[in-house]
Scaffold this motif. Structure first.
Motif, PDB file in Angstrom:
ATOM      1  N   ALA A 123       0.918  -1.241   0.128  1.00  0.00           N
ATOM      2  CA  ALA A 123      -0.294  -0.022   0.024  1.00  0.00           C
ATOM      3  C   ALA A 123       0.939   1.206  -0.236  1.00  0.00           C
ATOM      4  N   ILE A 124       1.897   1.225   0.998  1.00  0.00           N
ATOM      5  CA  ILE A 124       2.621   2.289   0.844  1.00  0.00           C
ATOM      6  C   ILE A 124       3.435   2.698  -0.413  1.00  0.00           C
ATOM      7  N   GLU A 125       3.949   1.424  -1.206  1.00  0.00           N
ATOM      8  CA  GLU A 125       4.617   1.693  -2.577  1.00  0.00           C
ATOM      9  C   GLU A 125       3.557   2.191  -3.496  1.00  0.00           C
ATOM     10  N   ALA A 126       2.332   1.852  -3.553  1.00  0.00           N
ATOM     11  CA  ALA A 126       1.270   1.938  -4.577  1.00  0.00           C
ATOM     12  C   ALA A 126       0.857   3.635  -4.271  1.00  0.00           C
ATOM     13  N   VAL A 127       0.907   4.148  -2.877  1.00  0.00           N
ATOM     14  CA  VAL A 127       0.419   5.462  -2.732  1.00  0.00           C
ATOM     15  C   VAL A 127       1.632   6.360  -2.781  1.00  0.00           C
ATOM     16  N   ASP A 128       2.602   6.108  -1.943  1.00  0.00           N
ATOM     17  CA  ASP A 128       3.753   7.304  -1.830  1.00  0.00           C
ATOM     18  C   ASP A 128       4.824   6.661  -0.935  1.00  0.00           C
ATOM     19  N   PRO A 129       5.904   6.104  -1.466  1.00  0.00           N
ATOM     20  CA  PRO A 129       6.983   5.368  -0.522  1.00  0.00           C
ATOM     21  C   PRO A 129       7.630   6.637   0.600  1.00  0.00           C
ATOM     22  N   GLU A 130       7.425   7.884  -0.122  1.00  0.00           N
ATOM     23  CA  GLU A 130       8.161   8.970   0.714  1.00  0.00           C
ATOM     24  C   GLU A 130       7.025   9.248   1.604  1.00  0.00           C
ATOM     25  N   SER A 131       6.002   9.059   1.897  1.00  0.00           N
ATOM     26  CA  SER A 131       5.006   9.381   2.755  1.00  0.00           C
ATOM     27  C   SER A 131       5.602   9.463   4.203  1.00  0.00           C
ATOM     28  N   GLY A 132       4.855  10.006   5.138  1.00  0.00           N
ATOM     29  CA  GLY A 132       5.250   9.682   6.636  1.00  0.00           C
ATOM     30  C   GLY A 132       4.721   8.448   7.172  1.00  0.00           C
ATOM     31  N   ALA A 133       3.585   7.792   6.486  1.00  0.00           N
ATOM     32  CA  ALA A 133       3.181   6.417   6.990  1.00  0.00           C
ATOM     33  C   ALA A 133       4.274   5.310   6.841  1.00  0.00           C
ATOM     34  N   ASN A 134       5.479   5.406   6.225  1.00  0.00           N
ATOM     35  CA  ASN A 134       6.622   4.567   5.937  1.00  0.00           C
ATOM     36  C   ASN A 134       7.568   4.856   6.983  1.00  0.00           C
ATOM     37  N   ILE A 135       6.866   4.411   8.271  1.00  0.00           N
ATOM     38  CA  ILE A 135       7.857   4.892   9.470  1.00  0.00           C
ATOM     39  C   ILE A 135       8.879   3.798   9.865  1.00  0.00           C
ATOM     40  N   LEU A 136       8.640   2.428   9.373  1.00  0.00           N
ATOM     41  CA  LEU A 136       9.633   1.345   9.709  1.00  0.00           C
ATOM     42  C   LEU A 136      11.120   1.427   9.007  1.00  0.00           C
ATOM     43  N   PRO A 137      11.721   1.852   8.061  1.00  0.00           N
ATOM     44  CA  PRO A 137      11.129   1.959   6.689  1.00  0.00           C
ATOM     45  C   PRO A 137      11.122   0.592   5.904  1.00  0.00           C
ATOM     46  N   ILE A 138      10.354   0.648   4.892  1.00  0.00           N
ATOM     47  CA  ILE A 138      10.193  -0.597   4.055  1.00  0.00           C
ATOM     48  C   ILE A 138      10.362  -0.316   2.652  1.00  0.00           C
ATOM     49  N   ASN A 139      11.200  -1.100   1.977  1.00  0.00           N
ATOM     50  CA  ASN A 139      11.476  -0.886   0.426  1.00  0.00           C
ATOM     51  C   ASN A 139      10.960  -2.293   0.002  1.00  0.00           C
ATOM     52  N   THR A 140      11.062  -2.350  -1.410  1.00  0.00           N
ATOM     53  CA  THR A 140      10.768  -3.562  -2.395  1.00  0.00           C
ATOM     54  C   THR A 140      11.273  -4.766  -1.765  1.00  0.00           C
ATOM     55  N   ASN A 141      12.501  -4.592  -1.510  1.00  0.00           N
ATOM     56  CA  ASN A 141      13.270  -5.967  -0.907  1.00  0.00           C
ATOM     57  C   ASN A 141      12.593  -6.196   0.352  1.00  0.00           C
ATOM     58  N   ASP A 142      12.164  -5.395   1.253  1.00  0.00           N
ATOM     59  CA  ASP A 142      11.545  -6.092   2.300  1.00  0.00           C
ATOM     60  C   ASP A 142      10.170  -6.476   2.258  1.00  0.00           C
ATOM     61  N   ASN A 143       9.440  -5.954   1.222  1.00  0.00           N
ATOM     62  CA  ASN A 143       8.089  -6.479   0.957  1.00  0.00           C
ATOM     63  C   ASN A 143       8.233  -7.921   0.655  1.00  0.00           C
ATOM     64  N   TRP A 144       9.223  -8.336  -0.499  1.00  0.00           N
ATOM     65  CA  TRP A 144       9.310  -9.451  -0.492  1.00  0.00           C
ATOM     66  C   TRP A 144       9.835 -10.488   0.474  1.00  0.00           C
ATOM     67  N   LEU A 145      10.723 -10.149   1.021  1.00  0.00           N
ATOM     68  CA  LEU A 145      11.155 -10.904   2.572  1.00  0.00           C
ATOM     69  C   LEU A 145       9.888 -11.064   3.406  1.00  0.00           C
ATOM     70  N   HIS A 146       9.163  -9.939   3.578  1.00  0.00           N
ATOM     71  CA  HIS A 146       7.944 -10.089   4.567  1.00  0.00           C
ATOM     72  C   HIS A 146       6.970 -11.161   4.065  1.00  0.00           C
ATOM     73  N   LEU A 147       6.559 -11.039   2.604  1.00  0.00           N
ATOM     74  CA  LEU A 147       5.850 -12.245   2.060  1.00  0.00           C
ATOM     75  C   LEU A 147       6.249 -13.482   2.312  1.00  0.00           C
ATOM     76  N   ALA A 148       7.726 -13.874   2.104  1.00  0.00           N
ATOM     77  CA  ALA A 148       7.943 -15.178   2.307  1.00  0.00           C
ATOM     78  C   ALA A 148       8.056 -15.539   3.985  1.00  0.00           C
ATOM     79  N   LEU A 149       8.472 -14.469   4.744  1.00  0.00           N
ATOM     80  CA  LEU A 149       8.440 -14.833   6.186  1.00  0.00           C
ATOM     81  C   LEU A 149       6.821 -15.156   6.605  1.00  0.00           C
ATOM     82  N   GLY A 150       6.107 -14.312   6.030  1.00  0.00           N
ATOM     83  CA  GLY A 150       4.603 -14.456   6.273  1.00  0.00           C
ATOM     84  C   GLY A 150       4.073 -15.856   6.043  1.00  0.00           C
ATOM     85  N   PHE A 151       4.362 -16.333   4.804  1.00  0.00           N
ATOM     86  CA  PHE A 151       3.924 -17.428   4.341  1.00  0.00           C
ATOM     87  C   PHE A 151       4.553 -18.665   5.168  1.00  0.00           C
ATOM     88  N   GLY A 152       5.994 -18.619   5.226  1.00  0.00           N
ATOM     89  CA  GLY A 152       6.776 -19.452   5.935  1.00  0.00           C
ATOM     90  C   GLY A 152       6.423 -19.705   7.180  1.00  0.00           C
TER      91      GLY A 152
END
Length: 163
Positions: free
Chosen positions: A109-138
């Protein structure tokens, strides 16, 4: 599970779900620590407390911040505590997997709306997203499918068994 006379758990093999939960928790602790080590974390001088302005990247791939690393450490500590029981291990793995899938959706959602927004507090990038998907399912699969013969609370209770 039988107990020894001193009140502790009887010696014997730990259920697989507990061993896996301990290993996953240890990996999260390690990742949290590595996020604070210059060299392993590239652009360490750009490490910020939180937000998308942190330029530091763990292994040169995953954008991190002080808050992001602290979340990994906290998640690992929670995992160590929960891995003390079969039910806690399952909760850590399945619940953590569900949380990482939610984090993946948040990152999309952050990538779709605005990666530079204040909602990106952790921060998260595309590589993080793929890792979170793999961790989530695993983690979700491990929590739900591992050690099915070891129940979360022991045998079923029937009224005749009560004192």
């Amino acid at each position: 599970m039988a107990r020894d006379p001193r009140g502790g758990r009887a010696a014997g093999p730990r259920p697989r779900v507990q061993s896996v939960a301990l290993a996953v928790a240890a990996v999260f602790l390690l990742i949290g620590i590595l996020g604070y080590i210059p060299g392993i974390t590239t652009d360490y001088g750009g490490l910020r407390f939180a937000g998308h302005h942190s330029d530091a990247k763990l292994l040169g791939l995953f954008q991190v911040s002080i808050l992001h690393n602290a979340v990994h450490l906290l998640f690992g500590l929670v995992g160590l505590v929960l891995a003390r029981s079969v039910a806690g291990s399952r909760l850590f793995l399945a619940g953590g997997g569900a949380a990482y899938l939610a984090l993946w959706l948040y990152g999309l959602a952050i990538e779709a709306v605005d990666p530079e927004s204040g909602a990106n507090i952790l921060p998260i990038n595309t590589n993080d997203n793929w890792l979170h998907l793999a961790l989530g399912f695993g983690m979700l699969a491990l929590g739900l499918l591992l050690s099915n013969q070891a129940g979360a609370g022991g045998r079923l209770d029937t009224p005749i068994d009560r004192p």
